[in-house]
Scaffold this motif. Structure first.
Motif, mmCIF file in Angstrom:
data_model
loop_
_atom_site.group_PDB
_atom_site.id
_atom_site.type_symbol
_atom_site.label_atom_id
_atom_site.label_comp_id
_atom_site.label_asym_id
_atom_site.label_seq_id
_atom_site.Cartn_x
_atom_site.Cartn_y
_atom_site.Cartn_z
ATOM 1 N N CYS A 177 -91.737 -24.229 5.323
ATOM 2 C CA CYS A 177 -92.874 -24.174 6.247
ATOM 3 C C CYS A 177 -92.960 -22.780 6.855
ATOM 4 C CB CYS A 177 -92.759 -25.259 7.312
ATOM 5 S SG CYS A 177 -91.616 -24.868 8.641
ATOM 6 N N ALA B 218 -92.364 -21.824 9.816
ATOM 7 C CA ALA B 218 -91.218 -21.519 10.683
ATOM 8 C C ALA B 218 -89.987 -21.141 9.863
ATOM 9 C CB ALA B 218 -90.919 -22.705 11.592
ATOM 10 N N CYS B 219 -89.909 -21.577 8.601
ATOM 11 C CA CYS B 219 -88.840 -21.114 7.708
ATOM 12 C C CYS B 219 -89.020 -19.616 7.437
ATOM 13 C CB CYS B 219 -88.882 -21.853 6.374
ATOM 14 S SG CYS B 219 -88.452 -23.586 6.435
ATOM 15 N N CYS C 56 -84.130 -25.061 9.862
ATOM 16 C CA CYS C 56 -85.469 -24.852 10.437
ATOM 17 C C CYS C 56 -85.762 -25.926 11.488
ATOM 18 C CB CYS C 56 -86.531 -24.891 9.338
ATOM 19 S SG CYS C 56 -88.216 -24.794 9.986
ATOM 20 N N CYS D 55 -89.061 -28.066 9.926
ATOM 21 C CA CYS D 55 -89.009 -28.893 8.716
ATOM 22 C C CYS D 55 -87.585 -29.166 8.234
ATOM 23 C CB CYS D 55 -89.826 -28.257 7.591
ATOM 24 S SG CYS D 55 -89.036 -26.856 6.808
#
Ligand SMILES: [Zn+2]
Length: 247
Positions: A169, A171-172, A238, A241
């Motif tokens: 995602c 945020a990763c 993360c 996710c």
């Protein structure tokens, strides 16, 4: 069902092998949320409307300003001061009266994001700031809705497609807030190019053909015409996710 008018309006894309009337029907039954009615949101919603996406929700909380007009092509000189979502919706309805356009003038927040996107076939990221992108990313992962990210700076852009449960995602990719310049420099052509790639991804997600930019980030530099791909790597820790983010 597709009408006689649909078959004529979308004739040239229906002819594409692997898409056909079935693909067109899927687009007609779909709902795409375009988050932002700016430099990316204007060309993106234009091409989604042309393609026959059955319902387009376009969300923006701002009003049209003169400095928007070098790139936000659905807003014209006469629209300065009008709500962007409404200005965009007015043009899109004239472009394709056979589809539903839902303008929403509101700021996307951590409180309303899930309600705004609930039930959508895909969310197209047309934001201009990291905070709202992060909110949308989290909402899409939670709701299990594909999130087609696009961003621009100057003559550079990037696109990646996030499929919750399958790909990394946002945020990763960006566990920390990246440095942002406000307002960033931008030519009109750069968000347009990024937007069109996001629309292609969205159409492929809905109609189910082709290969997606899933797990890959496309970087574009229009100054040098370099196009390169990097693998997107999932971070097991993360917060959105990863295992701790499962809900
Ligand atoms: Zn993640």
């Amino acid at each position: 069902m597709l009408t006689k008018e649909d078959l004529e309006r979308y004739d040239r894309q229906i002819r594409y092998e692997g898409f056909g009337e079935e693909g067109q029907h899927k687009l007609k039954a779909s709902h795409v949320v375009v988050a932002g009615a700016g430099g990316i949101g204007c060309p993106a919603s234009t091409y989604l409307a042309c393609a026959g996406v059955g319902k387009i929700t376009i969300i923006d909380h701002q009003a049209v300003e003169l400095s928007n007009l070098n790139r936000q092509i659905l807003h014209w000189d006469k629209d300065i001061g009008q709500e962007k979502a409404v200005s965009a919706a007015n043009k899109l309805r004239n472009l394709n009266p056979s589809i539903e356009i839902a303008p929403v003038t509101t700021q996307i927040t951590g409180i309303n994001a899930r309600d705004l996107i609930k039930g959508a076939s895909a969310v197209l990221d047309a934001m201009d700031n990291f905070e709202t992108r992060a909110i949308l990313n989290q909402a899409c992962v939670t709701e299990g809705i594909p999130f087609v990210h696009g961003g621009v700076w100057g003559l550079c852009g990037q696109v990646t497609t996030i499929i919750p449960g399958k790909t990394p995602c946002l945020a990763c990719l960006y566990p920390q807030k990246p440095e942002e310049h406000k307002p960033p420099p931008v030519f009109g052509v750069t968000p347009a190019m990024v937007a069109i790639i996001q629309v292609v991804e969205t159409i492929k997600i809905i109609a189910g053909f082709g290969r997606l930019l899933a797990g890959q980030v496309l970087y574009i530099n229009e100054g040098t015409m370099d196009f390169c791909f990097r693998e997107a790597v999932r971070r097991p820790d993360c917060e959105v996710c990863g295992s701790r983010g499962d809900r």
